[in-house]
Design an enzyme around this catalytic site. Structure first.
Site, short mmCIF file in Angstrom:
data_model
loop_
_atom_site.label_atom_id
_atom_site.label_comp_id
_atom_site.label_asym_id
_atom_site.label_seq_id
_atom_site.Cartn_x
_atom_site.Cartn_y
_atom_site.Cartn_z
N SER A 235 0.70 -1.32 -0.03
CA SER A 235 0.00 -0.04 0.02
C SER A 235 0.86 1.24 -0.05
CB SER A 235 -0.80 0.04 1.26
OG SER A 235 -1.81 -1.05 1.11
N SER B 283 1.83 5.21 -1.96
CA SER B 283 2.13 5.77 -3.46
C SER B 283 3.23 4.88 -4.35
CB SER B 283 2.47 7.31 -3.61
OG SER B 283 3.60 7.50 -2.65
N THR B 284 4.09 4.40 -3.77
CA THR B 284 5.26 3.97 -4.41
C THR B 284 4.46 2.53 -4.99
OG1 THR B 284 6.72 4.56 -3.00
CG2 THR B 284 7.75 3.26 -4.42
N LYS C 241 7.02 1.18 8.88
CA LYS C 241 5.99 1.01 7.77
C LYS C 241 4.58 1.46 8.70
CE LYS C 241 5.03 -2.07 4.75
NZ LYS C 241 4.58 -0.99 3.61
N GLU D 274 -0.34 -5.36 5.97
CA GLU D 274 0.78 -5.54 5.57
C GLU D 274 1.82 -6.46 5.96
OE1 GLU D 274 1.49 -1.01 3.56
OE2 GLU D 274 1.91 -1.53 5.43
C1 5RP Z 1 1.38 2.13 4.29
C2 5RP Z 1 2.81 1.90 4.02
C3 5RP Z 1 3.63 2.60 2.93
O1 5RP Z 1 4.23 1.67 2.42
C4 5RP Z 1 4.69 3.55 3.57
O2 5RP Z 1 3.79 4.73 4.01
C5 5RP Z 1 5.38 4.46 2.20
O3 5RP Z 1 4.43 5.07 1.41
P1 5RP Z 1 4.79 5.81 0.17
O4 5RP Z 1 5.04 5.03 -1.08
O5 5RP Z 1 3.31 6.52 -0.26
O6 5RP Z 1 5.89 6.87 0.49
O7 5RP Z 1 3.55 1.63 5.02
O8 5RP Z 1 0.91 1.73 5.26
#
Ligand code: 5RP
Length: 234
Positions: free
Chosen positions: A26, A28-29, A94, A103
């Site tokens: 989950s 954006s990446t 995370k 996750e």
């Molecule tokens: C969600 C997460 C995401 O992997 C983490 O917040 C990184 O997010 P992004 O890719 O948007 O920087 O742990 O619970």
């Protein structure tokens, strides 16, 4: 879309093989990865995904990535997920997106976890990013106090806890699983293993955002390329 995140997501596709069941992270990446995966699926790649959040499930559907219920799979070959911080031993924070319980369930059940991040996520010591802890709403103030004690007892210079609010500011954020998130301003987590151990002993804690010994590959995206870092866990 950040070029660094896109480069990390594209490099992760090299690890995907036909026939795999994939844990879909989950954030954006991870969503960029799912978009790119959708393009490969449209080109004939056969995979199925186990989503780690409702938002990820929606993203996968939008991009044509087939999904499977986690209770219908006997094996998850590979999970691809983002992270908020990564230390030199590949321990992670995370949960910035409030999906850490699902996750971790998916990562733990996977043969392999690959983490995709941009280079700003690499740190010498975890803890600048507030550590998310997913808690049951019942007795949340008591649980938050116990979390503070656990953080201080395991060497964190701070441990101030903040109950995460929803985007409308109308109350606590509620996770997909119906829990709350307590964000902990540790400043530094000098002993992640000990902190994890103490947090796991608190009854109201559903899960914490320290992911230790779960990932052996980190893909670090930069503006013009991606670096694959591997750690042997033999
Ligand atoms: C969600 C997460 C995401 O992997 C983490 O917040 C990184 O997010 P992004 O890719 O948007 O920087 O742990 O619970």
């Amino acid at each position: 879309m950040s070029q660094a995140k896109e480069n990390a997501a594209l490099a992760a596709l090299d690890f995907v093989e036909d026939g795999m069941t994939l844990g879909l992270g989950s954030g954006s990446t991870a969503e960029i990865f799912i978009e790119k995966l959708g393009e490969r699926v449209a080109g004939g790649l056969k995979v199925q995904g186990v989503p780690t959040s409702d938002a990820t499930a929606a993203c996968a559907k939008e991009n044509g990535v087939p999904l499977v219920d986690i209770d219908r799979v006997s094996r998850i070959h590979l999970t691809i997920d983002g992270a908020d911080e990564v230390d030199p031993l590949f321990s992670l924070i995370k949960g910035g997106g409030a999906c850490l319980l699902r996750e971790k369930i998916v990562a733990h059940a996977s043969d392999r976890m690959i983490v995709i991040v941009d280079d700003r996520k690499l740190v010498e010591t975890l803890g600048k990013f507030p550590l998310p802890v997913e808690v049951d709403p019942f007795g949340v103030a008591l649980t938050a106090d116990q979390i503070y004690q656990a953080l201080r007892a395991s060497g964190c210079p701070n441990g101030q806890t903040v109950l995460r609010q929803n985007e409308d500011g109308t109350g606590p954020l509620v996770t997909d699983g119906g829990h709350f998130i307590v964000d902990c301003k540790c400043e530094e987590i000098p002993n992640p293993g000990e902190t994890a151990h103490l947090l796991e002993k608190i009854p109201g804690v559903m899960e914490h955002g320290l992911f230790i010994d779960l990932s052996s590959v980190i893909i670090v995206g930069e503006d013009d390329h991606a670096r694959v870092m591997e750690l042997s866990r033999e």
